[in-house]
Design an enzyme around this catalytic site. Structure first.
Site: not given
Ligand code: ADP
Ligand SMILES: Cc1cn([C@H]2C[C@H](O)[C@@H](COP(=O)(O)O)O2)c(=O)[nH]c1=O
Length: 241
Positions: A9-10, A12, A15, A87, A173, A186
């Site tokens: 997915g995207t 945040d 995952k 990742e 980031g 991002y």
């Molecule tokens: N304060 C919060 N309260 C509830 N849910 C949160 C909070 N902060 C983040 N989240 C949840 O965590 C998700 C991000 O989880 P994360 O595992 O770090 O994402 P990813 O690994 O995909 O980047 C957000 O989409 C949201 O659903």
């Molecule tokens: C879009 C994009 C992302 N990244 C990096 C930024 C974060 O460190 C990770 C993604 O982490 P998340 O747990 O899924 O939030 O990827 C990058 O290096 N380049 C890109 O274009």
């Protein structure tokens, strides 16, 4: 039968949270596993979720042979039932092939987590290889949202407040302010707003409802759109007395 599953997915969309939950659930049932990551935002050899969970993990450096790693883990742990890999967009395609071999030849489940595409909308090499090899690909159920409320499908890179479409593919980031200079952040956007480079900041500046161009101005001459003539009987039907 073991599987190679790609959860994607995207940014945040949850995952890393799901990766940590899956590790917890499998370990709680006595299954033995290893947890891998690369370039987590929180630093080396750790998986961190924005919900606050974190766990130590093995850092997948360039050139690390994941087949050898799994074989060694099986010897050390006595058994290996699963691998969690976070990742994975950053992994080398060869490392994804090695994970597929772990599934097929060691009968070990591999659960891989990563973003699909970069800030230029290009697939990451690791994600591309997973699309090619995975038994199943699953989009995360929790939808990250664009500022407009639609499902976010794209990751925008914002440097010092401005969305950019040029630069290195990998810049680790977060989706929040990290206080670095230049500030690289991002923001997840729907396609419409990604294409218009309309971040939440840009939308606030011009007013969220306003379009980035004037829809009344027609860039293609009206003569381009000559209506087709009704064919055959219909057109003669109009030629009345
Ligand atoms: N304060 C919060 N309260 C509830 N849910 C949160 C909070 N902060 C983040 N989240 C949840 O965590 C998700 C991000 O989880 P994360 O595992 O770090 O994402 P990813 O690994 O995909 O980047 C957000 O989409 C949201 O659903
Ligand atoms: C879009 C994009 C992302 N990244 C990096 C930024 C974060 O460190 C990770 C993604 O982490 P998340 O747990 O899924 O939030 O990827 C990058 O290096 N380049 C890109 O274009």
């Amino acid at each position: 039968m073991a599987e190679l599953v790609f959860f994607t997915g995207t940014m945040d969309c949850g995952k890393s949270t799901l990766a940590l939950q899956m590790d917890h659930n499998h370990a709680a049932r006595g299954r033995r596993g290893i947890v891998l990551t690369q370039h987590d935002r929180a630093g080396e050899a750790v998986i961190s979720s924005r919900l606050g969970l974190r766990r130590e993990a093995l850092e997948v450096n360039a050139g690390l042979d994941l087949w050898d790693l799994a074989v060694s883990a099986r010897v050390t742990l006595g058994e290996l039932d699963y691998v969690i890999a976070d990742e994975v967009q950053f992994y080398e395609p060869e490392q994804i092939d090695q994970l597929a071999r772990v599934v097929d030849e060691l009968d070990v489940d591999v659960f891989a987590f990563g973003i699909t595409a970069d800030f230029k909308t290009q697939l990451f090499p690791g994600s591309r290889r997973l699309f090619e090899l995975a038994d199943r690909t699953q989009l995360l159920q929790v939808e990250a949202l664009c500022w407009c409320g639609k499902r976010a499908t794209h990751n925008a890179r914002v440097v010092d407040g401005t969305m950019v479409v040029e630069g290195e593919q990998v810049v680790v980031g977060d989706t929040g302010d990290q206080g670095e200079t230049p500030l690289v952040e991002y923001e997840v956007l729907c396609r419409r707003h990604f294409m218009r480079r309309m971040t939440s900041h840009a939308a606030r500046t011009i007013g969220a409802q306003q379009m980035p161009f004037d829809l009344d101005v027609c860039p293609v001459p009206a003569s381009t759109f000559v209506a087709s003539e009704p064919a055959g009987e219909l057109s003669t039907a109009h030629e009345g007395p």
